[in-house]
Design a protein around this motif. Structure first.
Motif, PDB file in Angstrom:
ATOM      1  N   SER A  21      53.462   1.070  -5.099  1.00 41.64           N
ATOM      2  CA  SER A  21      54.972   0.620  -4.375  1.00 41.64           C
ATOM      3  C   SER A  21      55.952   0.842  -5.628  1.00 41.64           C
ATOM      4  CB  SER A  21      54.913  -0.167  -3.687  1.00 41.64           C
ATOM      5  OG  SER A  21      54.861  -1.624  -4.469  1.00 41.64           O
ATOM      6  N   ALA A  22      55.275   0.123  -6.879  1.00 40.51           N
ATOM      7  CA  ALA A  22      56.250   0.123  -8.036  1.00 40.51           C
ATOM      8  C   ALA A  22      56.376   1.645  -8.556  1.00 40.51           C
ATOM      9  CB  ALA A  22      55.588  -0.806  -9.274  1.00 40.51           C
ATOM     10  N   PHE A  23      55.332   2.392  -8.498  1.00 38.68           N
ATOM     11  CA  PHE A  23      55.411   3.890  -9.072  1.00 38.68           C
ATOM     12  C   PHE A  23      56.625   4.502  -8.087  1.00 38.68           C
ATOM     13  CE2 PHE A  23      51.321   5.119 -11.476  1.00 38.68           C
ATOM     14  CZ  PHE A  23      51.663   4.129 -12.320  1.00 38.68           C
ATOM     15  N   ASN A  24      56.347   4.286  -6.722  1.00 40.85           N
ATOM     16  CA  ASN A  24      57.286   5.097  -5.626  1.00 40.85           C
ATOM     17  C   ASN A  24      58.581   4.531  -6.057  1.00 40.85           C
ATOM     18  OD1 ASN A  24      55.009   6.405  -4.834  1.00 40.85           O
ATOM     19  ND2 ASN A  24      54.751   4.746  -3.183  1.00 40.85           N
ATOM     20  N   ALA A  25      58.856   3.249  -6.269  1.00 40.56           N
ATOM     21  CA  ALA A  25      60.322   2.533  -6.462  1.00 40.56           C
ATOM     22  C   ALA A  25      60.751   3.219  -7.860  1.00 40.56           C
ATOM     23  CB  ALA A  25      60.270   1.163  -6.818  1.00 40.56           C
ATOM     24  N   GLY A  26      59.957   3.351  -8.767  1.00 37.82           N
ATOM     25  CA  GLY A  26      60.547   4.081 -10.078  1.00 37.82           C
ATOM     26  C   GLY A  26      60.865   5.492  -9.976  1.00 37.82           C
ATOM     27  N   TRP A  27      59.894   6.231  -9.281  1.00 38.80           N
ATOM     28  CA  TRP A  27      59.910   7.556  -8.864  1.00 38.80           C
ATOM     29  C   TRP A  27      61.338   7.908  -8.486  1.00 38.80           C
ATOM     30  CZ3 TRP A  27      59.259  12.679 -10.137  1.00 38.80           C
ATOM     31  CH2 TRP A  27      59.475  13.470  -9.034  1.00 38.80           C
ATOM     32  N   ALA A  28      61.831   7.163  -7.389  1.00 34.89           N
ATOM     33  CA  ALA A  28      62.910   7.195  -6.698  1.00 34.89           C
ATOM     34  C   ALA A  28      64.194   7.342  -7.571  1.00 34.89           C
ATOM     35  CB  ALA A  28      63.165   6.142  -5.653  1.00 34.89           C
ATOM     36  N   HIS A  29      64.080   6.796  -8.841  1.00 33.24           N
ATOM     37  CA  HIS A  29      65.184   6.650  -9.720  1.00 33.24           C
ATOM     38  C   HIS A  29      65.077   7.801 -10.940  1.00 33.24           C
ATOM     39  CE1 HIS A  29      67.172   3.225  -8.503  1.00 33.24           C
ATOM     40  NE2 HIS A  29      65.980   2.561  -7.794  1.00 33.24           N
ATOM     41  N   ASP A  72      55.969  -0.205 -15.100  1.00 29.94           N
ATOM     42  CA  ASP A  72      55.633  -0.742 -13.820  1.00 29.94           C
ATOM     43  C   ASP A  72      55.178  -2.218 -14.156  1.00 29.94           C
ATOM     44  OD1 ASP A  72      53.104   0.775 -14.437  1.00 29.94           O
ATOM     45  OD2 ASP A  72      52.200  -0.735 -13.205  1.00 29.94           O
ATOM     46  N   ASN A  73      55.658  -3.290 -13.881  1.00 29.81           N
ATOM     47  CA  ASN A  73      55.570  -4.805 -14.336  1.00 29.81           C
ATOM     48  C   ASN A  73      55.333  -5.750 -13.265  1.00 29.81           C
ATOM     49  OD1 ASN A  73      55.397  -7.097 -16.417  1.00 29.81           O
ATOM     50  ND2 ASN A  73      56.924  -7.549 -15.018  1.00 29.81           N
ATOM     51  N   TYR A  74      54.222  -6.341 -13.352  1.00 28.48           N
ATOM     52  CA  TYR A  74      53.883  -7.693 -12.466  1.00 28.48           C
ATOM     53  C   TYR A  74      53.461  -8.751 -13.230  1.00 28.48           C
ATOM     54  CZ  TYR A  74      52.142 -10.718  -8.760  1.00 28.48           C
ATOM     55  OH  TYR A  74      51.950 -11.965  -8.232  1.00 28.48           O
ATOM     56  N   ASN A  75      54.294  -9.786 -13.660  1.00 31.32           N
ATOM     57  CA  ASN A  75      53.700 -10.988 -14.291  1.00 31.32           C
ATOM     58  C   ASN A  75      53.124 -10.619 -15.604  1.00 31.32           C
ATOM     59  OD1 ASN A  75      54.419 -12.735 -12.397  1.00 31.32           O
ATOM     60  ND2 ASN A  75      52.697 -12.902 -11.240  1.00 31.32           N
ATOM     61  N   TYR A  76      53.786  -9.565 -16.264  1.00 30.12           N
ATOM     62  CA  TYR A  76      53.182  -9.287 -17.780  1.00 30.12           C
ATOM     63  C   TYR A  76      54.400  -9.732 -18.671  1.00 30.12           C
ATOM     64  CZ  TYR A  76      48.613  -7.230 -16.895  1.00 30.12           C
ATOM     65  OH  TYR A  76      47.271  -7.077 -16.646  1.00 30.12           O
ATOM     66  N   ILE A 124      62.945   3.366 -17.339  1.00 30.50           N
ATOM     67  CA  ILE A 124      63.283   2.634 -15.846  1.00 30.50           C
ATOM     68  C   ILE A 124      62.309   1.615 -15.698  1.00 30.50           C
ATOM     69  CG2 ILE A 124      63.148   2.833 -13.440  1.00 30.50           C
ATOM     70  CD1 ILE A 124      63.638   6.189 -14.073  1.00 30.50           C
ATOM     71  N   VAL A 125      62.594   0.214 -15.467  1.00 33.63           N
ATOM     72  CA  VAL A 125      61.742  -0.760 -15.490  1.00 33.63           C
ATOM     73  C   VAL A 125      61.548  -1.369 -13.966  1.00 33.63           C
ATOM     74  CG1 VAL A 125      61.268  -3.175 -16.452  1.00 33.63           C
ATOM     75  CG2 VAL A 125      62.395  -1.371 -17.921  1.00 33.63           C
ATOM     76  N   VAL A 126      60.645  -1.357 -13.664  1.00 36.59           N
ATOM     77  CA  VAL A 126      60.404  -1.753 -11.899  1.00 36.59           C
ATOM     78  C   VAL A 126      59.502  -3.162 -12.332  1.00 36.59           C
ATOM     79  CG1 VAL A 126      59.415  -1.348  -9.751  1.00 36.59           C
ATOM     80  CG2 VAL A 126      60.168   0.658 -11.113  1.00 36.59           C
ATOM     81  N   ASP A 127      60.275  -4.204 -11.711  1.00 38.23           N
ATOM     82  CA  ASP A 127      59.517  -5.431 -11.683  1.00 38.23           C
ATOM     83  C   ASP A 127      59.251  -5.713 -10.178  1.00 38.23           C
ATOM     84  OD1 ASP A 127      59.000  -8.015 -13.098  1.00 38.23           O
ATOM     85  OD2 ASP A 127      59.914  -8.714 -11.060  1.00 38.23           O
ATOM     86  N   ASP A 128      57.893  -5.909 -10.072  1.00 41.96           N
ATOM     87  CA  ASP A 128      57.041  -5.745  -8.967  1.00 41.96           C
ATOM     88  C   ASP A 128      56.887  -7.280  -8.209  1.00 41.96           C
ATOM     89  OD1 ASP A 128      55.970  -4.456  -6.483  1.00 41.96           O
ATOM     90  OD2 ASP A 128      53.825  -4.935  -7.309  1.00 41.96           O
TER      91      ASP A 128
END
Length: 363
Positions: A71-79, A12-16, A38-42
């Protein structure tokens, strides 16, 4: 020959963007034969998407609007399609043996809900500082933790996000993470509810690294007494209590009589109520009621010995009686254990062995 356990690593990533490449490289560099990244960019506004683009189809990419960690965890979990899931914060890294060792631990204990490990602390440039989380002398809870998770959940030692791997079968019972309540701290929800679904396996070796830098909560939380941080913990604990009751009910687990009380939560609430009452987020809290709750919480702790229970009770009594300035000093002493190393050594002798803390339930 059976297929290797499949491990999904959700970053999970946000501005890192400045750390993201290291996190992805560590996930792709796992020795385990069946690992997916799986990389989720928030909704990042820095160079994160350019970093992600360099990896092409070696990773599964999810781009979304900014919504927070939950929400990033949930989006990644969906994949996710694997047997195990590691949620890796974009500023942390995994060691090459992490997925392999964690998969072996799950293979040995297939009914486990979570495997956790110690983490090495690294600095902004990725150099090890020599510090461990937790330190080597601190035992990590292990085994059936359901009783402690429902009696004093916030007093049970937990790892930072990247030091955990979850059974996908267990996650199916509790996902998605409630986004409104845990927007910025999904691990509060996951780490406190997952022990209700199976045993927790604790590895003593280091398989992940936690990066300390100017923007993360570890650095900010250790620098000064931050009542905003304390109040946020109070709100997370209140929300988590509701979900612990819900999940326990769905699983048919028997809740201990009375409210769910933890020494740390009662202490946070008392600190907030005493030092800045006008901003305290739970309007029904009263000092006397919090002292009583803290006393009951200390007496319920079956993982510590009587002298430490009495020390907690004395702390609550002192907080209630002293003026604001000495109360602030008492708050610092409670919240920042690294500032009292001599006392910590004494307190360590007053704790019961914690490898399987529920074995002493009822003692």
């Amino acid at each position: 020959m059976s297929k290797p356990i499949a491990v999904d690593i959700v970053i999970d990533n946000y501005n890192y963007g400045r750390f993201l490449g290291s996190a992805i490289d560590s996930a792709l560099g796992q020795k385990h034969a069946n690992t997916r990244v799986i990389v989720v960019d928030d909704g990042s506004t820095d160079n994160s998407r350019e970093v992600i683009a360099r990896y092409g189809n070696r990773i599964t990419t999810v781009f979304k609007d900014n919504g927070g960690q939950a929400s990033a965890f949930n989006a990644g979990w969906a994949h996710c399609r694997g047997d195990l899931v590691i949620f890796l914060d974009a500023d942390d890294i995994l060691l090459p043996e992490a997925a392999e060792r964690i998969a072996a631990a799950f293979a040995a204990r297939p009914q486990a809900s979570k495997v956790q490990c110690r983490m090495a602390v690294i600095d902004e440039d990725g150099r090890r500082t020599g510090e461990l989380m937790p330190t080597a002398d601190v035992p990590i809870p292990n085994g059936d933790l359901r009783s402690s998770a429902l009696t004093f959940p916030f007093d049970v030692l937990r790892m930072a996000t990247s030091g955990n791997a979850f059974s996908a079968a267990a996650l199916t019972r509790i996902m998605p993470v409630p986004e409104r309540e845990f927007a910025k701290s999904a691990d509060w929800y996951l780490q406190h509810t997952i022990p209700l679904l199976g045993e927790v396996v604790s590895l003593q070796d280091v398989y992940a690294c936690y990066r300390v830098h100017s923007s993360n909560s570890y650095t900010l939380g250790r620098s000064t007494l931050d009542l905003n941080h304390v109040r946020q913990s109070v709100l997370y604990a209140a929300a988590t209590r509701r979900h612990l009751r819900r999940v326990a009910g769905e699983l048919g687990l028997l809740l201990p009589p009375g409210p769910i009380l933890s020494v740390s939560d009662q202490a946070n609430r008392l600190i907030s109520r005493k030092l800045e009452p006008s901003a305290h987020p739970l309007p029904n809290d009263r000092v006397a009621r919090l002292v009583l709750g803290g006393t009951i919480a200390a007496l319920r702790r079956f993982d510590i010995r009587w002298p430490l229970k009495l020390m907690f009770i004395a702390w609550f009594a002192a907080m209630a009686c002293v003026p604001r300035r000495p109360a602030a000093a008492l708050a610092v002493a409670f919240l920042f254990p690294e500032r009292r190393p001599e006392m910590n050594r004494m307190l360590g002798m007053l704790k019961r062995p914690a490898q399987r803390i529920d074995e002493v339930s009822g003692s």
